[in-house]
Scaffold this active site. Structure first.
Site, PDB file in Angstrom:
ATOM      1  N   GLU A 396     -25.191  -0.082 -25.990  1.00 43.45           N
ATOM      2  CA  GLU A 396     -26.206   0.312 -25.014  1.00 43.45           C
ATOM      3  C   GLU A 396     -26.066   1.755 -24.543  1.00 43.45           C
ATOM      4  OE1 GLU A 396     -26.117  -4.075 -25.113  1.00 43.45           O
ATOM      5  OE2 GLU A 396     -24.571  -2.527 -24.976  1.00 43.45           O
ATOM      6  N   HIS A 465     -26.668 -13.663 -17.222  1.00 49.82           N
ATOM      7  CA  HIS A 465     -27.960 -13.299 -17.803  1.00 49.82           C
ATOM      8  C   HIS A 465     -29.113 -13.597 -16.845  1.00 49.82           C
ATOM      9  CE1 HIS A 465     -25.958 -12.703 -21.629  1.00 49.82           C
ATOM     10  NE2 HIS A 465     -27.099 -12.313 -22.152  1.00 49.82           N
TER      11      HIS A 465
END
Length: 663
Positions: A396, A465
């Site tokens: 990322e 998440h």
């Protein structure tokens, strides 16, 4: 030309370049002791040959990304002493308008994309600059300087992998001065032989004596020529030594004086100057003339900096975002509606952007062959190909930084971060580079980048998440943060965001992707600056964004049955907040409830509540109320997840608990 041509003019320029850096550093040391220069000051003394040797192999069109020890790189690229020194002083005449200071020298005119105070932070940026050039068929190369400490950072490995994977023209220059701050390489690196580490990524890697300016230039010329011929990235380790402390705060307890003295004997200027004199390539009178020339430049620079103005306090807020932005899109008469979903609207927005502008491309994890974690990009790889729908490694920070770099050189990247919790791995690049580079460069550089990410809870994905981290990004000056809740916004916000000269984060709630409805077939770009009143009312203002908006609208309908008319604001823009719409509504209804899927403590709802009470205190008939998620990591079991998140019943109860609301 690959070989170094050691004619009279060239050797004089090499020596002049190194002396110029050395005298500049010595003067900075002196000025720091006089408190004319403050903050951190990392001197380049002893590493002069690296900057000068590399710069000699570059063309003016080539790009340079530096580190926090970048004075030498800046001067070698042609920056004037006055411009560099004024930046140290914090003066308005500095290369970055005094806003960057010692660690952040920027110069658009010499393609210097700044020093970076974050170890390894410039590596992904360099990859992105090279990616942007390659996508635009430019023949520039990008040089990235970094120290040995960066090799322990994840961004080093992410950047090396991306550059090798995409065969990008990046010259990675390791200035191995044997110490990362006070930590010796031998104490923290399991294997201090760094060239095999770089070579493991499939790129040519070699090491050179970094105190030999001719050896550095020769290696750099050869590697730069190979990159221009399309061979991809190259790695050059320059073995050198800083002969001053890590910074001016450093007491140097970690190395002894004998070691420093030994390295001073091998200092680049001493070696090169002696060699030139011994071989009659220069005469002492010429060396003296160079010294006098540099000293005169330095005296003039100091005198100018002493008299230079500071930027006025009235300009404090300049260069946070671009001073001019595109006008909001004009509304168009809608054509008959068609059936669609939020997911399909997101996909259509990306498709239209790619068709409309060749500079647009998208990259992220599993967006190509897989079609995206939430199937938003399904089919786009086949339609647009791997250059514009670019699958990335799981890195990322690396690919977000690459998006920033590509934006800096004229591309319009869409970076997809799979889920908002993964964005924490890229927060360095988002916060320290994308959001700050305009400010630190005094407006020389902007980052027209869009970052899309899925956010929110409700699908039993458990604590890691299910985050709602809007407040993290809404806290950061220099970013624009939007949250589409409707089909129209899912379709239209991207187009507007791609026209923005600054980085825009688009937060898409996971519970909305399957939402179906009608939308005008010609729906297009929408205003991303303003909130929208989705339901008019007189008794209370309900403020929400993405998925919570639909819960609020449902609660408002239920409240209406009890005679309570709620006005519903779809916030849409989380940074900047549309204070005018919020305050006008609260002034009318005299009450407010904010629904926020984030945790209550430190939430975006807290900021909104504070603003309401600052601006509407004398209009309020009740304290501002908030409905937030429970202060617990979001649980996996459905009944506990439901209990942790704001629900319609919670919103109704919060409204009815307000003093003075009709029963």
């Amino acid at each position: 030309m690959t070989k170094v041509k050691l004619d009279h003019a060239h050797v004089g320029n090499l020596l002049r370049g190194m002396i110029r850096i050395r005298r500049f550093e010595e003067k900075c040391y002196e000025l720091y002791t006089q408190e004319k220069i403050r903050g951190f000051l990392h001197l380049y003394d002893g590493e002069d040959a690296v900057a000068v040797g590399i710069a000699a192999a570059l063309e003016p069109r080539d790009r340079v990304v530096s580190t926090y020890r970048e004075h030498g790189h800046a001067l070698a690229r042609g920056m004037s002493m006055e411009s560099a020194l004024a930046e140290m002083y914090g003066k308005a005449t500095g290369c970055s308008g005094g806003r960057g200071g010692s660690m952040h020298l920027f110069a658009a005119e010499t393609n210097l994309y700044g020093g970076n105070a974050i170890v390894g932070g410039g590596l992904p940026l360099a990859v992105g600059l090279a990616l942007g050039d390659k996508l635009q068929a430019q023949d520039q190369v990008t040089v990235c300087f970094f120290g040995d400490g960066a090799l322990a950072e994840g961004e080093f490995h992410e950047a090396m992998n991306l550059a090798a994977l995409w065969k990008l023209p990046v010259l990675f220059v390791l200035e191995n001065n044997l110490y990362a701050m006070g930590t010796a390489v031998a104490r923290v690196q399991a294997n201090p032989d760094f060239t095999p580490r770089a070579a493991s990524y499939g790129m040519p890697a070699e090491s050179v004596d970094g105190n030999d300016v001719v050896a550095v230039e020769a290696a750099a010329r050869r590697l730069v020529e190979a990159m221009r011929a399309g061979s991809g990235p190259q790695f050059l380790e320059c073995q050198t030594y800083r002969t001053r402390p890590h910074s001016m705060f450093d007491a140097e307890k970690y190395r002894d004086k004998a070691e420093v003295a030994e390295w001073r004997k091998r200092a680049p200027i001493t070696r090169f100057q002696s060699w030139l004199l011994d071989n009659n390539l220069l005469h002492q009178a010429e060396v003296d003339a160079i010294e006098a020339e540099v000293e005169a430049q330095l005296r003039n620079a100091v005198a100018a900096c002493e008299q230079a103005p500071l930027e006025p306090v009235e300009d404090l807020l300049r260069h946070v975002v671009a001073e001019t932005r595109p006008a909001p899109p004009d509304p168009v008469a809608p054509t008959p509606p068609v059936d669609s979903t939020y997911r399909e609207c997101c996909r259509q927005a990306i498709t239209e952007a790619l068709l409309r502008d060749d500079r647009v491309f998208m990259m992220g994890e599993d967006i190509g062959a897989y079609g995206g974690c939430y199937a938003v990009s399904l089919g786009l790889l086949k339609e647009f190909g791997p250059e514009r729908i670019r699958d990335t490694p799981l890195s990322e920070s690396g690919f977000t930084g690459a998006g920033i770099g590509a934006a800096l050189v004229g591309m319009r990247p869409i970076v997809e971060i799979m889920t908002v919790n993964f964005s924490l791995l890229a927060l360095d690049q988002i916060l320290n580079t994308a959001a700050t580079i305009r400010h630190m460069s005094a407006g020389q550089f902007g980052v027209p980048l869009v970052i899309r990410m899925a956010t929110g809870a409700g699908r039993q994905l458990a604590a890691q998440h299910s985050h709602s981290l809007e407040a993290f990004f809404a806290h950061i000056p220099g970013l624009r943060v939007v949250a589409p809740a409707t089909l129209e916004d899912a379709r239209g916000m991207l187009a507007t965001a791609l026209e923005d000269p600054d980085p825009v984060i688009i937060l898409e709630h996971v519970m909305l992707y399957n939402m179906a409805g009608k939308i005008a077939a010609n729906a297009g770009a929408v205003d991303i600056d303003r909130a929208v009143i989705r339901r008019s009312g007189r008794d209370v203002t309900l403020i929400a964004w993405p998925y919570s908006l639909w819960k609020v609208l449902e609660a408002a309908e239920a409240l209406a049955k009890d005679g309570i008319e709620a006005e519903v604001i779809d916030l849409r823009s989380l940074r900047p907040l549309d204070d005018a719409t919020i305050m006008a509504s609260v002034a009318r209804t005299r009450r407010a409830v904010i629904v926020d899927e984030g945790w209550r403590t430190g939430s975006l709802s807290a900021e909104i509540a504070a603003r309401v009470q600052e601006n509407c205190f004398f209009h309020l008939d009740a304290p501002v109320a908030r409905v937030c998620s429970a202060e617990v990591p979001v649980p996996y079991p459905k009944h506990l997840e439901t209990a942790a998140l704001p629900q319609v019943a919670d919103i109704i109860a919060a409204v009815k608990a307000l003093p003075g609301v009709k029963p």
